[in-house]
Design an enzyme around this catalytic site. Sequence first.
Site, PDB file in Angstrom:
ATOM      1  N   HIS A 100       0.304  -1.376  -0.529  1.00  0.00           N
ATOM      2  CA  HIS A 100      -0.498  -0.637   0.380  1.00  0.00           C
ATOM      3  C   HIS A 100       0.824   1.083   0.442  1.00  0.00           C
ATOM      4  CE1 HIS A 100      -0.224   0.767   4.620  1.00  0.00           C
ATOM      5  NE2 HIS A 100       0.925   0.869   4.255  1.00  0.00           N
ATOM      6  N   CYS A 151       5.555   6.247   4.616  1.00  0.00           N
ATOM      7  CA  CYS A 151       4.884   5.744   4.143  1.00  0.00           C
ATOM      8  C   CYS A 151       3.932   6.284   2.735  1.00  0.00           C
ATOM      9  CB  CYS A 151       3.751   5.334   5.532  1.00  0.00           C
ATOM     10  SG  CYS A 151       4.080   4.848   6.769  1.00  0.00           S
ATOM     11  N   HIS A 196       5.180   0.373  -0.373  1.00  0.00           N
ATOM     12  CA  HIS A 196       5.204  -1.354   0.851  1.00  0.00           C
ATOM     13  C   HIS A 196       4.727  -2.309   1.435  1.00  0.00           C
ATOM     14  CE1 HIS A 196       3.972   2.166   3.064  1.00  0.00           C
ATOM     15  NE2 HIS A 196       3.480   1.067   3.932  1.00  0.00           N
ATOM     16  N   HIS A 227       2.886  -5.065   4.347  1.00  0.00           N
ATOM     17  CA  HIS A 227       3.293  -5.362   5.377  1.00  0.00           C
ATOM     18  C   HIS A 227       1.833  -6.958   5.056  1.00  0.00           C
ATOM     19  CE1 HIS A 227       3.623  -1.657   8.078  1.00  0.00           C
ATOM     20  NE2 HIS A 227       2.682  -1.036   6.216  1.00  0.00           N
ATOM     21  N   ASP A 263      -4.785 -10.731   0.002  1.00  0.00           N
ATOM     22  CA  ASP A 263      -3.975 -11.184   0.468  1.00  0.00           C
ATOM     23  C   ASP A 263      -3.498 -11.597  -0.864  1.00  0.00           C
ATOM     24  OD1 ASP A 263      -1.806 -12.631   1.118  1.00  0.00           O
ATOM     25  OD2 ASP A 263      -2.941 -13.778   0.600  1.00  0.00           O
ATOM     26  N   HIS A 264      -1.927 -10.754  -1.370  1.00  0.00           N
ATOM     27  CA  HIS A 264      -0.575 -10.528  -1.944  1.00  0.00           C
ATOM     28  C   HIS A 264      -1.810  -9.584  -3.729  1.00  0.00           C
ATOM     29  CE1 HIS A 264       1.309 -13.432   0.016  1.00  0.00           C
ATOM     30  NE2 HIS A 264       2.200 -13.609  -0.889  1.00  0.00           N
ATOM     31  N   GLU A 286      -1.281  -4.244  12.379  1.00  0.00           N
ATOM     32  CA  GLU A 286      -0.295  -3.489  10.546  1.00  0.00           C
ATOM     33  C   GLU A 286       0.890  -4.142  10.918  1.00  0.00           C
ATOM     34  OE1 GLU A 286      -1.160   0.391   8.432  1.00  0.00           O
ATOM     35  OE2 GLU A 286       0.804   0.670   9.531  1.00  0.00           O
TER      36      GLU A 286
END
Lengths: 137, 137, 137, 137, 137, 137
Positions: free
Chosen positions: B15, B34, B40, B42, B80-81, B125
Amino acid sequence: MKMKVFRRETFNAAHRLYNPNWTDEQNEATFGKCNNPNWHGHNYVIIAEVEGEINPDTGYVVDMKILKKIMQEEVCEIFDHKNLNLDVREMQNIIPTAENICVVAWNLIRNKLDTKLNLKIRLYETERNFVEYDGNV
Amino acid sequence: MKMKVFRRETFNAAHRLYNPNWTDEQNEATFGKCNNPNWHGHNYVIIAEVEGEINPDTGYVVDMKILKKIMQEEVCEIFDHKNLNLDVREMQNIIPTAENICVVAWNLIRNKLDTKLNLKIRLYETERNFVEYDGNV
Amino acid sequence: MKMKVFRRETFNAAHRLYNPNWTDEQNEATFGKCNNPNWHGHNYVIIAEVEGEINPDTGYVVDMKILKKIMQEEVCEIFDHKNLNLDVREMQNIIPTAENICVVAWNLIRNKLDTKLNLKIRLYETERNFVEYDGNV
Amino acid sequence: MKMKVFRRETFNAAHRLYNPNWTDEQNEATFGKCNNPNWHGHNYVIIAEVEGEINPDTGYVVDMKILKKIMQEEVCEIFDHKNLNLDVREMQNIIPTAENICVVAWNLIRNKLDTKLNLKIRLYETERNFVEYDGNV
Amino acid sequence: MKMKVFRRETFNAAHRLYNPNWTDEQNEATFGKCNNPNWHGHNYVIIAEVEGEINPDTGYVVDMKILKKIMQEEVCEIFDHKNLNLDVREMQNIIPTAENICVVAWNLIRNKLDTKLNLKIRLYETERNFVEYDGNV
Amino acid sequence: MKMKVFRRETFNAAHRLYNPNWTDEQNEATFGKCNNPNWHGHNYVIIAEVEGEINPDTGYVVDMKILKKIMQEEVCEIFDHKNLNLDVREMQNIIPTAENICVVAWNLIRNKLDTKLNLKIRLYETERNFVEYDGNV
């Protein structure tokens, strides 16, 4: 000042999820692999959350040594290395889901705890499944 | 008896925190690292907390297999991913802070959950930053 | 006396697994969801294991403040909140699998560490997937 | 929308549980090994839980960088690597139980936090003993 | 068949890093906040790794009840809720770094362990700093 | 370059420690509460450590999807929600200590793993008791 204090204990036990009023098919459909007639088991983690006033003489809401002793005598020594369906009188005729184990543990600890203190019990069955009960209906 | 049951799932995503109505300087000043335009990511941990009555026939508040399925289909498979800014329709025009992801996840799971059950979502997070939302305004 | 000392640090980054010499079909077949062209990301945990003699004057194998500084300057500040494919010079032309990130981190830390000390790097990509490299071929 | 955000920090300190108005025998009977006159210590974990509205411009309830700074300046820098009985002015004449440390930390952070935000502090003294305070009496 | 078995125990203690042959300035420069003359403390985690053959009659390398007893009697009862500089005879004239505590613990446990078994000790001082010793020089 | 990669999986099972060649008194004296004839159980964690060369085309030592599949098919699906003494053919006539379960799991996974790769298995029976086996005698 009102505070909450928490104490974490553990026990390891076998169980089987099974409703004796149901057919094998109903049990299998509802409980799946948890219905294995030869049992399976878990490392349970129990956390007691006790709410009360700080005693100004001790700085304690409740002496952790006392809370630990109650948790061990009332729950861990009775449930640890036992079969929850067969060996534990307090679980007789109760399907030993995490929910029901948590309610039984709450009642056992509640009986020994000062009535001025509020109690909530969290019970981990696995890293991913856990439950919580505080006596409210 | 009223209980809470909890289920933990995970997803990994990229994100970027960025407000399109702001200048680059404002975004940099507010979101710092961020705000990296190349993204980047998480490992997110999501815990659903569901409150309801224990069903006396099953000993369950909710069948964990069902709760797991809802969480995976409504949130994990979608997030996811993925890139939360670019790939997830449900996050369009929403700054993907932990707070906003948590609200979106709450709405997605709430839509599929029995209306007799209350829902709270906790989203980690990182090990050190996490949030919680229960639908209250 | 020979000892090992360990230091744990963290960084969060985006990446994509992709071999530029392959077709999209080959990449998809091998890397699956990790091949998402819009990236995904992880909270990485890096543990440096340093082996050496205890200095009798300090009781240290290596001052943890120095090891922490090397890990942060050589790895965390370069990788944290970055896109490992696009933003990190040290990862250019390297598929950013956990294995390859671990080797790059080992080389970066090795360059700054006293040659009398042995080094091993463990890198967690998720709770369930992790790797370890000690420079041996 | 009302949310809770959580931030986790750590500090390590020495302490001794001792009521100066009591005899040595009373202190020993109540505090046991925690009464060791030569001190003992813990790795404390502090989690601040902050409740407020999501700011629509940032997607934040509170900027975690600001919450982290308040926790570090008001609590961690004052308590870390200190003797809680001897070195910390804010703990003078207070028995440094987890309960009392938690109340002091709550007050220190509360003083610096926007009054529109609610605050709860959880403090872990060990893996098995922890406490929580939200300012209610 | 050769196996390794591991047992995890904990103790909480105060300490100070200080070399009596050095000036205050040297101590401060080397040990920084760990040099606080009023002490600080940690929750230590100790893991004993024991290597040996599986006994075909028991399926054990070593009975965990015996290993636990050795760890508790030789290390935990001596170090727990103590000041490692002042209270522990086995640490006299030894700077209580994690490295040195680990070596002392290794020697204490080694003395009580069957000579056919190999021993390695891992000691966590914090979540981020830990050490390991196996008796090799 | 030689690397190690690790994959973590879980299963939950019931068992009883019991040597059929011994009297009840001998079993009780050796295995204590683990000898309960009605069984008890654990949440087991299994970590496979696989050593090999990084494939330069993929950046992988072994595709984690394949390692996960082997662990699940060979171990987790066979052991999960089972009674290790009664339900698992591979454990017949083997006392189901953590040591012996670990050796059986090593053999099952070894049979399916590329012979160019080295294998070590770590098995956690509880948070405090775990074992490791690498095939060496």
